[in-house]
Design an enzyme around this catalytic site. Structure first.
Site, PDB file in Angstrom:
ATOM      1  N   SER A 257     -79.524 -10.431  22.139  1.00  0.00           N
ATOM      2  CA  SER A 257     -80.397  -9.380  21.612  1.00  0.00           C
ATOM      3  C   SER A 257     -79.932  -7.979  22.024  1.00  0.00           C
ATOM      4  CB  SER A 257     -81.832  -9.662  22.066  1.00  0.00           C
ATOM      5  OG  SER A 257     -82.758  -8.837  21.420  1.00  0.00           O
ATOM      6  N   LYS A 282     -78.208 -13.307  18.820  1.00  0.00           N
ATOM      7  CA  LYS A 282     -79.555 -12.981  18.340  1.00  0.00           C
ATOM      8  C   LYS A 282     -79.544 -11.523  17.879  1.00  0.00           C
ATOM      9  CE  LYS A 282     -84.453 -12.708  19.423  1.00  0.00           C
ATOM     10  NZ  LYS A 282     -84.568 -11.369  18.808  1.00  0.00           N
TER      11      LYS A 282
END
Length: 329
Positions: A257, A282
């Site tokens: 992320s 991600k």
């Protein structure tokens, strides 16, 4: 007379409670519809959510046809509600949700006893109809990647070999300030090592600001939402406080992320050397929505692209130097 007044007050309190719950869920449905990366109908969200009651008590079942919502308990009909004519009427669906929840608690001792689990069960069932990156969290800290066991998300130390070692566990609004302070306090350091291993992410905006500390120009990242053609670009400004010094990023398969935003930006802009394993992959952003229970709904609202336009999601970042975990320390 007093007894009748008391009964009337109890009825008013009960009605106000149901109305409040209905408004809460109406707001949740509206927020999900507004922010989710793909078009969806509130009727779809609400019916998916209500089917989550069976996770609280397996004897609760929801029937869904073209015009009605039917609640069953132990195979018997206990509540029937007509669907609103406007399938995107958030207020009407919020009221239906509140009444179905209340009836479930009335007829099911398990649902009544575990009422604190109901909102989360409905939220998880609703998100199962969306995508795997949308999740339910117990609270804001968990949603932002800060574990209860370790609220300390940043550490810095100057090594004997002249390297400034930085460990980032999660990106939050303090990350930029803490990193900037560490760099200014250790200007004599010859090189910088940023350890992003096992960093599950956090706030994308914090990762963008962090990357900007080391870049004077160019794209840091871009984000597209429901309309893929419409992208928002985040560019570096001219200020850089770590000029002409070596930067190494340590990454592994759990680097995800926001941490991947930083890794991709510094790698593709030629500002850092990456060591370790390919990162998690991600590359979506989540909008955080509060649930009536105090939990947090993280709904996918955008897709992140690297400076070169590549998608992080499912692809991750490949290090310049692949190193097995046991050989990285």
């Amino acid at each position: 007379m007093f007894r009748y007044v008391l009964v009337f007050i109890i009825i008013l309190i009960s009605f106000a409670t149901r109305a409040g719950e209905g408004n809460d869920w109406a707001e949740v449905y509206s927020q999900v519809k507004e922010n989710y990366i793909a078009e969806t109908k509130i009727s779809t969200l609400a019916t998916a959510a209500l089917k989550g009651l069976k996770e609280v008590d397996k004897h609760l079942r929801l029937g869904d046809d073209n015009t009605r919502i039917t609640l069953y308990y132990q195979g018997k009909v206990v509540k029937v509600m007509r669907k609103p004519q406007d399938f995107d009427d958030a207020i009407a669906w919020g009221e239906i949700t509140a009444q179905i929840i209340q009836k479930a608690k009335d007829v099911s001792p398990i649902a009544d006893e575990k009422s604190f689990l109901v909102d989360d069960a409905l939220a998880k069932a609703m998100l199962a109809a969306l995508d795997k990156d949308s999740k339910v969290f117990a609270g804001m800290d968990e949603a932002e990647g800060i574990s209860r066991r370790n609220h300390r998300t940043f550490a810095a130390r100057l090594e004997d070999n002249g390297s400034l070692y930085i460990k980032i566990v999660a990106f939050n609004k303090q990350t930029y300030e803490e990193l900037q302070r560490a760099l200014e306090e250790n200007k004599t350091a010859e090189r910088l090592i940023i350890d992003l291993r096992d960093c599950s992410g956090g706030q994308a905006s914090a990762a963008v600001k962090t990357a900007d500390l080391f870049l004077t120009e160019g794209v840091i990242a871009s984000i597209s939402g429901r309309e893929a053609w419409r992208q928002t670009y985040y560019n570096a400004d001219e200020d850089e406080i770590w000029q002409n010094k070596e930067i190494t990023l340590l990454v592994n398969r759990q680097t995800a992320s926001a941490a991947e935003i930083l890794a991709a930006a510094l790698k593709e802009q030629g500002r850092a050397h990456l060591k370790g394993e390919k990162t998690f992959g991600k590359g979506t952003l989540q909008k955080l929505i509060l649930l009536p229970s105090g939990g947090v709904l993280a709904v996918t609202s955008g897709v992140v692209r690297t400076p070169s336009g590549g998608e992080l999601n499912h692809n991750g970042v490949v290090p310049d130097e692949i190193i097995e975990p046991q050989n990285l320390d």
